[in-house]
Design a protein around this motif. Structure first.
Motif, PDB file in Angstrom:
ATOM      1  N   ALA A   1       0.821  -1.212   0.000  1.00  0.00           N
ATOM      2  CA  ALA A   1       0.000   0.000   0.000  1.00  0.00           C
ATOM      3  C   ALA A   1       0.855   1.263   0.000  1.00  0.00           C
ATOM      4  CB  ALA A   1      -0.937  -0.007   1.194  1.00  0.00           C
ATOM      5  N   GLY A   2       2.150   1.112  -0.232  1.00  0.00           N
ATOM      6  CA  GLY A   2       3.028   2.270  -0.373  1.00  0.00           C
ATOM      7  C   GLY A   2       3.486   2.881   0.938  1.00  0.00           C
ATOM      8  N   VAL A   3       3.294   2.177   2.045  1.00  0.00           N
ATOM      9  CA  VAL A   3       3.714   2.699   3.345  1.00  0.00           C
ATOM     10  C   VAL A   3       5.051   2.057   3.702  1.00  0.00           C
ATOM     11  CG1 VAL A   3       3.098   2.956   5.772  1.00  0.00           C
ATOM     12  CG2 VAL A   3       1.300   2.899   4.021  1.00  0.00           C
ATOM     13  N   GLU A   4       6.097   2.874   3.794  1.00  0.00           N
ATOM     14  CA  GLU A   4       7.428   2.301   4.022  1.00  0.00           C
ATOM     15  C   GLU A   4       7.947   2.550   5.432  1.00  0.00           C
ATOM     16  OE1 GLU A   4       9.176   4.185   0.601  1.00  0.00           O
ATOM     17  OE2 GLU A   4       9.278   2.264  -0.462  1.00  0.00           O
ATOM     18  N   ALA A   5       7.395   3.577   6.076  1.00  0.00           N
ATOM     19  CA  ALA A   5       7.786   3.856   7.464  1.00  0.00           C
ATOM     20  C   ALA A   5       6.503   4.016   8.261  1.00  0.00           C
ATOM     21  CB  ALA A   5       8.621   5.123   7.537  1.00  0.00           C
ATOM     22  N   ILE A   6       6.572   3.693   9.516  1.00  0.00           N
ATOM     23  CA  ILE A   6       5.332   3.650  10.287  1.00  0.00           C
ATOM     24  C   ILE A   6       5.591   4.143  11.701  1.00  0.00           C
ATOM     25  CG2 ILE A   6       5.687   1.213  10.880  1.00  0.00           C
ATOM     26  CD1 ILE A   6       2.697   0.809  10.688  1.00  0.00           C
ATOM     27  N   GLU A   7       4.610   4.868  12.234  1.00  0.00           N
ATOM     28  CA  GLU A   7       4.686   5.334  13.619  1.00  0.00           C
ATOM     29  C   GLU A   7       4.264   4.201  14.543  1.00  0.00           C
ATOM     30  OE1 GLU A   7       4.463   9.052  15.273  1.00  0.00           O
ATOM     31  OE2 GLU A   7       6.233   8.666  14.028  1.00  0.00           O
ATOM     32  N   VAL A   8       5.142   3.844  15.443  1.00  0.00           N
ATOM     33  CA  VAL A   8       4.780   2.810  16.417  1.00  0.00           C
ATOM     34  C   VAL A   8       4.980   3.374  17.823  1.00  0.00           C
ATOM     35  CG1 VAL A   8       5.380   0.880  14.902  1.00  0.00           C
ATOM     36  CG2 VAL A   8       7.118   1.842  16.434  1.00  0.00           C
ATOM     37  N   ILE A   9       4.360   2.728  18.765  1.00  0.00           N
ATOM     38  CA  ILE A   9       4.518   3.151  20.153  1.00  0.00           C
ATOM     39  C   ILE A   9       5.898   2.732  20.632  1.00  0.00           C
ATOM     40  CG2 ILE A   9       3.650   2.802  22.495  1.00  0.00           C
ATOM     41  CD1 ILE A   9       0.870   2.435  21.198  1.00  0.00           C
ATOM     42  N   GLN A  10       6.570   3.684  21.257  1.00  0.00           N
ATOM     43  CA  GLN A  10       7.909   3.390  21.766  1.00  0.00           C
ATOM     44  C   GLN A  10       7.828   2.286  22.820  1.00  0.00           C
ATOM     45  OE1 GLN A  10      10.293   6.486  23.830  1.00  0.00           O
ATOM     46  NE2 GLN A  10      10.606   7.268  21.764  1.00  0.00           N
ATOM     47  N   ARG A  11       8.850   1.444  22.826  1.00  0.00           N
ATOM     48  CA  ARG A  11       8.917   0.468  23.908  1.00  0.00           C
ATOM     49  C   ARG A  11       9.152   1.239  25.213  1.00  0.00           C
ATOM     50  NH1 ARG A  11       9.523  -4.337  21.551  1.00  0.00           N
ATOM     51  NH2 ARG A  11      10.579  -4.515  19.546  1.00  0.00           N
ATOM     52  N   PRO A  12       8.413   0.924  26.271  1.00  0.00           N
ATOM     53  CA  PRO A  12       8.665   1.647  27.515  1.00  0.00           C
ATOM     54  C   PRO A  12      10.069   1.340  28.028  1.00  0.00           C
ATOM     55  CG  PRO A  12       6.938  -0.018  27.797  1.00  0.00           C
ATOM     56  CD  PRO A  12       7.321  -0.038  26.359  1.00  0.00           C
ATOM     57  N   LYS A  13      10.725   2.377  28.513  1.00  0.00           N
ATOM     58  CA  LYS A  13      12.064   2.198  29.070  1.00  0.00           C
ATOM     59  C   LYS A  13      11.926   1.963  30.569  1.00  0.00           C
ATOM     60  CE  LYS A  13      14.146   5.490  25.854  1.00  0.00           C
ATOM     61  NZ  LYS A  13      13.234   6.666  25.801  1.00  0.00           N
ATOM     62  N   VAL A  14      12.475   0.884  31.023  1.00  0.00           N
ATOM     63  CA  VAL A  14      12.363   0.531  32.438  1.00  0.00           C
ATOM     64  C   VAL A  14      13.763   0.464  33.050  1.00  0.00           C
ATOM     65  CG1 VAL A  14      11.430  -1.102  34.105  1.00  0.00           C
ATOM     66  CG2 VAL A  14      10.335  -0.857  31.862  1.00  0.00           C
ATOM     67  N   ALA A  15      14.007   1.357  33.997  1.00  0.00           N
ATOM     68  CA  ALA A  15      15.311   1.357  34.672  1.00  0.00           C
ATOM     69  C   ALA A  15      15.298   0.312  35.789  1.00  0.00           C
ATOM     70  CB  ALA A  15      15.596   2.740  35.245  1.00  0.00           C
ATOM     71  N   ILE A  16      16.385  -0.422  35.909  1.00  0.00           N
ATOM     72  CA  ILE A  16      16.517  -1.416  36.975  1.00  0.00           C
ATOM     73  C   ILE A  16      17.668  -0.988  37.874  1.00  0.00           C
ATOM     74  CG2 ILE A  16      16.986  -3.838  37.516  1.00  0.00           C
ATOM     75  CD1 ILE A  16      16.078  -4.529  34.665  1.00  0.00           C
ATOM     76  N   ILE A  17      17.346  -0.704  39.135  1.00  0.00           N
ATOM     77  CA  ILE A  17      18.372  -0.265  40.086  1.00  0.00           C
ATOM     78  C   ILE A  17      18.577  -1.344  41.137  1.00  0.00           C
ATOM     79  CG2 ILE A  17      19.071   1.525  41.726  1.00  0.00           C
ATOM     80  CD1 ILE A  17      17.078   3.410  40.390  1.00  0.00           C
ATOM     81  N   PRO A  18      19.677  -2.087  41.078  1.00  0.00           N
ATOM     82  CA  PRO A  18      19.963  -3.044  42.155  1.00  0.00           C
ATOM     83  C   PRO A  18      20.596  -2.292  43.328  1.00  0.00           C
ATOM     84  CG  PRO A  18      21.576  -3.261  40.375  1.00  0.00           C
ATOM     85  CD  PRO A  18      20.698  -2.085  40.020  1.00  0.00           C
ATOM     86  N   THR A  19      20.197  -2.630  44.550  1.00  0.00           N
ATOM     87  CA  THR A  19      20.787  -1.950  45.704  1.00  0.00           C
ATOM     88  C   THR A  19      21.312  -2.972  46.709  1.00  0.00           C
ATOM     89  OG1 THR A  19      18.829  -1.935  47.129  1.00  0.00           O
ATOM     90  CG2 THR A  19      18.968  -0.189  45.501  1.00  0.00           C
ATOM     91  N   GLY A  20      22.282  -2.571  47.500  1.00  0.00           N
ATOM     92  CA  GLY A  20      22.776  -3.434  48.572  1.00  0.00           C
ATOM     93  C   GLY A  20      24.288  -3.485  48.635  1.00  0.00           C
ATOM     94  N   ASP A  21      24.822  -3.284  49.845  1.00  0.00           N
ATOM     95  CA  ASP A  21      26.276  -3.321  50.043  1.00  0.00           C
ATOM     96  C   ASP A  21      26.853  -4.688  49.701  1.00  0.00           C
ATOM     97  OD1 ASP A  21      26.257  -0.740  50.895  1.00  0.00           O
ATOM     98  OD2 ASP A  21      26.121  -1.247  53.034  1.00  0.00           O
ATOM     99  N   GLU A  22      26.035  -5.741  49.891  1.00  0.00           N
ATOM    100  CA  GLU A  22      26.540  -7.089  49.710  1.00  0.00           C
ATOM    101  C   GLU A  22      26.413  -7.567  48.263  1.00  0.00           C
ATOM    102  OE1 GLU A  22      23.716  -6.199  50.643  1.00  0.00           O
ATOM    103  OE2 GLU A  22      22.141  -7.717  50.518  1.00  0.00           O
ATOM    104  N   ILE A  23      25.776  -6.754  47.410  1.00  0.00           N
ATOM    105  CA  ILE A  23      25.523  -7.187  46.030  1.00  0.00           C
ATOM    106  C   ILE A  23      26.729  -6.860  45.146  1.00  0.00           C
ATOM    107  CG2 ILE A  23      23.951  -6.941  44.051  1.00  0.00           C
ATOM    108  CD1 ILE A  23      22.611  -8.101  46.513  1.00  0.00           C
ATOM    109  N   VAL A  24      27.162  -7.829  44.360  1.00  0.00           N
ATOM    110  CA  VAL A  24      28.253  -7.590  43.415  1.00  0.00           C
ATOM    111  C   VAL A  24      27.768  -7.918  42.008  1.00  0.00           C
ATOM    112  CG1 VAL A  24      30.091  -7.996  45.101  1.00  0.00           C
ATOM    113  CG2 VAL A  24      29.210  -9.919  43.741  1.00  0.00           C
ATOM    114  N   ALA A  25      28.465  -7.306  41.017  1.00  0.00           N
ATOM    115  CA  ALA A  25      27.981  -7.405  39.639  1.00  0.00           C
ATOM    116  C   ALA A  25      28.602  -8.564  38.873  1.00  0.00           C
ATOM    117  CB  ALA A  25      28.261  -6.097  38.905  1.00  0.00           C
ATOM    118  N   SER A  26      29.741  -9.081  39.351  1.00  0.00           N
ATOM    119  CA  SER A  26      30.404 -10.108  38.552  1.00  0.00           C
ATOM    120  C   SER A  26      30.945 -11.213  39.446  1.00  0.00           C
ATOM    121  CB  SER A  26      31.559  -9.501  37.755  1.00  0.00           C
ATOM    122  OG  SER A  26      32.599  -9.168  38.651  1.00  0.00           O
ATOM    123  N   ARG A  27      31.192 -12.343  38.800  1.00  0.00           N
ATOM    124  CA  ARG A  27      31.695 -13.506  39.516  1.00  0.00           C
ATOM    125  C   ARG A  27      33.055 -13.228  40.145  1.00  0.00           C
ATOM    126  NH1 ARG A  27      32.788 -19.161  37.070  1.00  0.00           N
ATOM    127  NH2 ARG A  27      32.782 -20.063  39.144  1.00  0.00           N
TER     128      ARG A  27
END
Lengths: 671, 671
Positions: free
Chosen positions: A173-199
């Motif tokens: 139908a000649g439509v090459e680009a389309i307006e879509v709803i943005q994916r919601p951005k969700v921030a994830i904040i881990p907290t805790g003195d005892e938490i580590v990010a890597s092995r």
């Protein structure tokens, strides 16, 4: 684990969901939807921001729908078999004249002046003329402009999920680009003195942040974009800063609260400062200490730190919000559920909704759910479960007679294909599951470790397909069979009885109970001790030495029975052994206790010792059999017996250490 | 359209699938699975190549599960409320001594010498001593090493789909990278001289390649990686070269065959040269000219060029192969289906399986399927359909009494929420659907365009929720109502009858038929002519001019009835008008015919002319009403009436041109 703080004034789960949803709705959260433009080609699964209308018609010209000749239908009127009509063949580009026609291929533009196509098969060629023997209806075999889609017509409505067919229609139908709803951005904040990010940073007292990657993956599957933020220390100022930054860049914020009492209230304090805390504490298990808040018009959720709690509360409170935010149809209702009865009654706290993780299988036509372990801290309870059963807050528990709905987790594997193995734990059983799946990709084997006696009881109650058992009958000196005959009389098929043919159905065609007891392995049991056996333990008698700590298996397990029998023979009382009262549920848990130094010794199979590089002092070889409850024509029964006979399987198990599989797959004959 | 060539010796669909599957299986296609290593964090939805075992235990140390004190349980034995025990508080790092304890927080390492934790709430502090009033069981409130997962234990089996919980478990178990099965690479080769890749190249006689992006998207959703190749000209050498290159780089090849007879056989020839053609032609509609081949041990499929055929055959023959290749559980069985009766009998060819695209809705408790248009060339038939009904090859068609299963396409929107609008077509109806969805996101409106009379019949047969109608009763001069009363007597609720209360249920509580006829709009009908009206058409009489071509609407449509009535008034016979026999099904199709020059004039609504920038000569204003068939408490009924009353909706429709909505939403009163 969180102290009896304010969140004990818990809301019911549904109230909490409603309060949260209503607030977000009031604030227009589900309406202010940022959009973005994407190429149609890459828009699969996105949601249209508005209705999309065709920019051109499809087809965009009048064309032939067949190979043949193009003509003016009027010129064909009157043609019959007895009175054919002849049309002059015009050259491409030559202007149309009455009585003329053009050769045309499918898809070619219909020449001016023509309004019909006759299929090539119906045209006779004579003297360079096209001879036809039937009239053509006007517009036959013509694809007219706009026949499929007309310019300005709506091709796809707003808030629809874009499918592959939509992509084709939009491009056509000649439509090459389309307006879509943005994916919601969700921030994830881990907290805790005892938490580590890597092995690399992991040491005793530290905990790896597995919640962030787990939630990021879950959010991705819910159509959102996860923004993982660095781990935040337990300082009020740090949490405030992290929150403020997250609120600036995202549509939704997750704070993973950690597990210590002080800090959790801390998070709630920060959220109260930055916005409004709607819910703090929900009467559900796992997941009680969840916080639902709205800050700057955006949803903020404080998730409990235990991964099972975090996952379940995210599914209950976050998923719908994330999906509604992008106008995705809510999936909750269309998820697969089955109805099943529990293998054993499960008590639950009144006033507290519980989400019980279960294995699900079909035994003798009845759908059975076997609870896996319940701790909120046990991530394996989620990965090993096949479904989740909700126990209502009003219930003091679930008995075995009431079938209840179960939401399936891995919905591609239906319950009727799951083999429920309930009984004693052995690594060989898990590996048998792997081999089974190679032969029958739809089948999965689910193990519930309840000990040998528990396994026999499950078979007796028609609630398991397999029970792994290893129990010595002291009176006869025989393994397993006496227990099966005592507790499940009449269950085992007498294969030696000539009136009972191999197909195990009686002449009336009615299937009788036709259980089998099959050898799996001889297993070496013994004492698992630290590498090099530093305490010089050589027999059970050494376990009574002062200062030495033992780790035991649970009552009802074959290993525990073996220990007690051997202690009896050696005239040792359990209470002489320090640690006799400490029970764990598997061989590997025994080995792990020794490896960690929690215990100096424990009784278990050689394979467990070998797996963790521990030393092993043999005590006794025992017979580990499988009690099988399948109808005789069940192809899974045949597959299991075949696998047990293969050298490949036997070698793999024997390589674990301490196993002999020379009789694997043989039927233990009824005496 | 493909000539009666060899493929007419068609296989049945199931035979074709079996032959294809068996050959691929024999060649070990589903076994040689290339793997790749991915970070666990990004492995969501991937398939494990092998079973994965824990590299470390979880927890990896013995830790406190509560805030409180760590002690040796033995030291607490005998403590009671009447005889508390006091424990000396040891400093962190200080060696354990009998009768001592340490303050401990959740997650802290259990100090050497201790084996239990007492919750902080149960500890009294007196003189720097911890006073306890109950004994602690050994190991209470301790998370012991390996309690969740033991090192070397299997965390996830081979060929499992990785979930977010699996990601957490794997990371916790020390597994950071994982072997997964590579996504199969599928090359897509579009062929055909007339095929172009972009809108810029599109002109009459050229066709945009919408199949490649559509199939690429579908393959993506089936877990495969699509490799789109350039369009190949209709030359044998070019096709051979493209095939050879594709076979080198991919696990599977799609050749999109185009629609001309010569070339299709050409593709089959090339595939015979490069490998083995297993199937050429399957008795199904759409999709007959499909080719299934195996070249160099890889599956190669020749898909028909019409997008609907390409999509359906890809789903039937490609999806399972692509999913089995990566050990994904086959989804075919778990897809959502509903059982529905067709609105009208559909004839079908015996020996040919047909895949009928349908809209699905629930009317008065019965699930109803309304066929959308059938042409294989109509991509809109896939995008507008909600499901696909398979008509067996053995059936000469489907009658209305036999409910049949329907595979749902957009499975997030269940049939019970679909509003079936069957009747005359109007743009305003589609826009009403958009407004409805904004209010009730789960509801969708599906339009089947069968003309006004068809709509009334559908309501009479309890097979539609809405019929859009515009029919003038010449005898009374009244629109619509006389027809409803004549053909569906007793259907309309008499809202003026005081014994018939507004809630429209009778005192017995039984619901009666309670239809409503509601005003939608007054529409301007007239002649649609090219911009500037070059032929100077001013009345219906002008249509009889020689050389002028008309385009008509189908019999039974209100517009056709209007035309015939107006022609009668003007004493004109239809056969005087050139093109009177050419019928199209919508206003927009009439306008498109005029825009393309296929016709010089047609009767239709002003909005259609305005949409395509055409000139318009008003002929008559007509009343377009909605006949509604909802139970009185159906919230969708209320929503429709409310929307019709909003200024926003009215303005949007009036802006289309030729509409007046001043009475929209008012009930047409029974006289």
């Amino acid at each position: 684990m969180l102290g009896n703080k304010s969140y004990l004034h818990c809301l019911q789960r549904q109230q909490a969901q409603e309060r949260w949803w209503q607030k977000l709705d009031e604030q227009g959260y589900f309406e202010q939807l940022p959009c973005e433009t994407v190429a149609v080609e890459f828009s699969l699964g996105r949601i249209t921001a508005g209705s999309v209308f065709a920019r051109q018609s499809v087809p965009h010209y009048n064309g032939a729908a067949m190979d043949g000749i193009a003509l003016c239908a009027h010129d064909s009127f009157g043609a019959q078999e007895t009175a054919p009509k002849r049309l002059r063949l015009l050259q491409p580009g030559e202007p149309f004249a009455a009585g003329g026609c053009y050769a045309i291929d499918t898809g070619d533009v219909l020449p001016n002046g023509t309004n019909a196509v006759i299929m090539i098969e119906d045209v006779h060629w004579a003297d360079g003329m096209a001879e036809i023997i039937a009239a053509a209806a006007p517009w036959q075999h013509v694809r007219i402009i706009g026949e499929d889609i007309v310019a300005r017509e709506m091709v796809i409505a707003e808030h629809e999920v874009i499918t592959s067919a939509d992509i084709a229609a939009l491009l056509a139908a000649g439509v090459e680009a389309i307006e879509v709803i943005q994916r919601p951005k969700v921030a994830i904040i881990p907290t805790g003195d005892e938490i580590v990010a890597s092995r690399e940073e992991l040491q005793a007292g530290k905990i790896l942040d597995i919640n962030s990657p787990m939630l990021a993956a879950a959010l991705t599957s819910w159509g959102a974009t996860a923004l993982r933020r660095p781990i935040v220390k337990d300082e009020r100022r740090c949490i405030v800063e992290a929150m403020e930054a997250a609120l600036r860049e995202s549509d939704m914020v997750i704070v993973i609260a950690g597990t210590s009492a002080g800090r959790d209230d801390y998070t709630a304090d920060v959220l109260s400062e930055l916005g409004e805390v709607l819910v703090h504490g929900v009467a559900m298990k796992p997941g009680k200490p969840v916080i639902l808040a709205v800050c700057q018009g955006k949803p903020v959720i404080g998730l409990p730190g235990y991964p099972v709690s975090a996952m379940l509360t995210a599914e209950l409170f976050l998923r719908d919000v994330a999906q509604a935010r992008q106008k995705l149809p809510l999936t909750a209702t269309s998820e697969e559920t089955v109805t099943a009865s529990l293998v054993k009654p499960v008590p639950s706290t009144i006033g507290m909704e519980e989400y019980l993780r279960v294995s699900v299988g079909q035994v003798e036509g009845k759908t059975i759910a076997v609870p896996v372990r319940r701790g909120a801290g046990l991530i394996s309870s989620l990965t090993k479960a096949q479904g989740i059963m909700r126990i209502d807050a009003a219930d003091a528990g679930v008995n075995t007679s009431t079938p209840l709905p179960i939401r399936l987790l891995r919905h591609a594997r239906p319950a009727q294909h799951t083999i429920l193995a309930v009984g004693s734990h052995d690594l060989a059983l898990e590996i048998l599951g792997v081999y089974l799946r190679r032969r029958m990709p739809h089948v999965s084997l689910s193990c519930a470790n309840v000990g040998s006696m528990g396994g026999i009881m499950a078979i007796r109650n028609h609630e398991a397909h397999i029970a792994g058992i290893h129990m010595l009958d002291e009176a006869t000196g025989q393994y397993n069979l006496p227990f099966v005959q005592r507790y499940v009389p009449g269950f085992l098929a007498d294969l030696t009885d000539p009136t009972n043919p191999m197909d195990l159905t009686n002449p009336t065609g009615q299937t009788e109970r036709t259980g089998r007891l099959i050898h799996l392995a001889l297993r070496q049991q013994g004492l698992i001790v630290p590498p090099g056996n530093p305490l010089g333990i050589h027999s059970l008698a050494d376990l009574t030495r002062p200062g030495l700590t033992f780790v035991n298996r649970q009552r009802g397990s074959g290993t525990r029975m073996l220990l007690d029998k051997e202690l009896g023979k050696a005239n040792i009382d359990g209470c002489q052994i320090n640690g006799y009262e400490k029970e764990v549920a598997t061989h590997m848990a025994v080995a792990a206790s020794v490896l960690s130094g929690t215990a100096d010794a424990g009784l278990g199979v050689q394979a467990a010792a070998q797996a963790l590089g521990l030393a092993f002092i043999p005590i006794a070889q025992e017979q580990y059999d499988l009690l099988l409850n399948f109808s005789p024509d069940d192809e899974r029964l045949q597959a299991i017996i075949e696998i047990l006979h293969t050298m490949e399987f036997r070698r793999e198990i024997e390589a674990l250490g301490g196993y002999s599989l020379c009789k694997a797959g043989e039927t233990v004959q009824v005496q």
